[in-house]
Design a protein around this motif. Sequence first.
Motif, short mmCIF file in Angstrom:
data_model
loop_
_atom_site.label_atom_id
_atom_site.label_comp_id
_atom_site.label_asym_id
_atom_site.label_seq_id
_atom_site.Cartn_x
_atom_site.Cartn_y
_atom_site.Cartn_z
N ILE A 191 0.87 -1.18 0.00
CA ILE A 191 0.00 0.00 0.00
C ILE A 191 0.91 1.24 0.00
O ILE A 191 1.89 1.28 0.74
N PRO A 192 0.58 2.24 -0.82
CA PRO A 192 1.43 3.44 -0.85
C PRO A 192 1.46 4.14 0.51
O PRO A 192 0.52 4.01 1.30
N ALA A 193 2.52 4.89 0.74
CA ALA A 193 2.56 5.77 1.92
C ALA A 193 1.43 6.78 1.79
O ALA A 193 1.03 7.11 0.66
N SER A 194 0.90 7.26 2.90
CA SER A 194 -0.25 8.18 2.79
C SER A 194 0.19 9.51 2.17
O SER A 194 1.35 9.94 2.33
N PHE A 195 -0.76 10.14 1.48
CA PHE A 195 -0.47 11.44 0.85
C PHE A 195 -1.75 12.26 0.83
O PHE A 195 -2.86 11.72 0.96
N GLU A 196 -1.59 13.56 0.67
CA GLU A 196 -2.74 14.45 0.46
C GLU A 196 -3.07 14.44 -1.02
O GLU A 196 -2.17 14.27 -1.86
N TYR A 197 -4.37 14.62 -1.33
CA TYR A 197 -4.81 14.49 -2.72
C TYR A 197 -5.58 15.74 -3.13
O TYR A 197 -6.41 16.23 -2.37
N VAL A 198 -5.25 16.25 -4.32
CA VAL A 198 -6.00 17.40 -4.83
C VAL A 198 -6.30 17.15 -6.31
O VAL A 198 -5.46 16.59 -7.02
N ALA A 199 -7.52 17.53 -6.73
CA ALA A 199 -7.92 17.29 -8.13
C ALA A 199 -8.42 18.60 -8.72
O ALA A 199 -9.63 18.87 -8.75
N PRO A 200 -7.51 19.44 -9.21
CA PRO A 200 -7.91 20.74 -9.77
C PRO A 200 -8.72 20.56 -11.05
O PRO A 200 -8.67 19.50 -11.68
N THR A 201 -9.44 21.63 -11.44
CA THR A 201 -10.24 21.54 -12.66
C THR A 201 -9.69 22.42 -13.78
O THR A 201 -10.28 22.53 -14.84
N SER A 202 -8.55 23.07 -13.53
CA SER A 202 -7.91 23.84 -14.61
C SER A 202 -6.39 23.69 -14.49
O SER A 202 -5.86 23.36 -13.42
N VAL A 203 -5.71 23.95 -15.62
CA VAL A 203 -4.23 23.86 -15.63
C VAL A 203 -3.66 24.88 -14.65
O VAL A 203 -2.71 24.60 -13.92
N GLU A 204 -4.29 26.07 -14.61
CA GLU A 204 -3.78 27.13 -13.73
C GLU A 204 -3.84 26.69 -12.26
O GLU A 204 -2.90 26.92 -11.49
N GLU A 205 -4.96 26.05 -11.88
CA GLU A 205 -5.07 25.56 -10.49
C GLU A 205 -4.02 24.48 -10.21
O GLU A 205 -3.43 24.43 -9.12
#
Length: 292
Positions: free
Chosen positions: A2-16
């Motif tokens: 199982i991967p080490a834990s991480f924070e996850y973000v899913a932006p909706t634009s390239v700029e974000e």
Amino acid sequence: MIPASFEYVAPTSVEEALAALAEHGDDAKILAGGQSLLPVLRMRLNAPEWVIDLGRIESMRGVRDGDDHLAIGAMTTHDVVAHDPLVAEHALLLTKAVTQVADPQIRHRGTFGGALAHADPAGDLGACVLALGASFVVQGAGGTRVVPADEFFVGLFETAISEDEILVEVRLPKRPGWGAHYDKFVRVAHQWPIVAVGATVRMDGDTIGEARIGLTNMGSTPVRANAVEDALAGQPATEDAVRAAAELIGDGSVPVEPPSDLNGDADYRLHLATVLTRRAVLAAAGRNGTQA
Ligand SMILES: Cc1cc2nc3c(=O)[nH]c(=O)nc-3n(C[C@H](O)[C@H](O)[C@H](O)COP(=O)(O)OP(=O)(O)OC[C@H]3O[C@@H](n4cnc5c(N)ncnc54)[C@H](O)[C@@H]3O)c2cc1C
């Protein structure tokens, strides 16, 4: 594992996405289709604190007709590229190669841009973008820049994309009248290539007007066979003439450094590259009944 834990973000634009990359810097990793990154995380070869998922950025998906070129969004999956009629019409080499990438499941998740950004020398697409004369649109905080394919692959798993940039699009010039062929040598279906060759050829009657050739898994990056291309120009598309040009790969004229592993040693790969180049060029030139 199982991967080490991480924070996850899913932006909706390239700029974000770029803002998240700027904020987290070395602690962040971009996620595209995850077909290469997730195994790395699961084996704990890399443990980023942040994963920035590009999967919700619609502007990075799809194939667009840009008049004199095709533009393929970096997040376009292999499967979409494989079935796109514009790609088949203007960049047939890619259609032929991408349908041979891995298996259908991986082609439905893996992305065109992810595979090229990953820059695995055994990846099928690098040789093709060299042979097709592609250019890469890379975006950072300061705007976009365009990197020609010949300058994109800089080392093993290393490209011209900087840490704070994202590959957004790959452009392929339209080359009407060119034939194309991708010849991939594997032991069993759905494998990474032991060696593969992508060739595009423009014929002037019975003579080869121009050829462009990319080699897969013949060094730490995809390799353009310039010396072979030069030797082919003006030659008849005969077995003997093409064989003589292809043999330049084995005499030091092409900057190859084939690896040795359980699938074959360096000499075996040199031999394969010579044979596959001859076959791919003849097929792309319409000989052997296998033209595009
Ligand atoms: C079992 C198996 C067999 C395979 N066989 C083949 C094969 O035969 N031929 C072949 O060519 N490939 C093969 N692959 C690889 C496949 O093509 C993957 O899809 C590809 O390598 C990675 O694409 P991805 O979208 O999944 O990228 P990810 O795994 O999400 O990312 C790969 C890397 O690229 C970076 N990255 C991704 N997108 C961008 C972007 N837009 N800008 C900047 N950096 C980015 C990520 O941070 C990561 O470091 C195989 C994979 C597997 C698991």
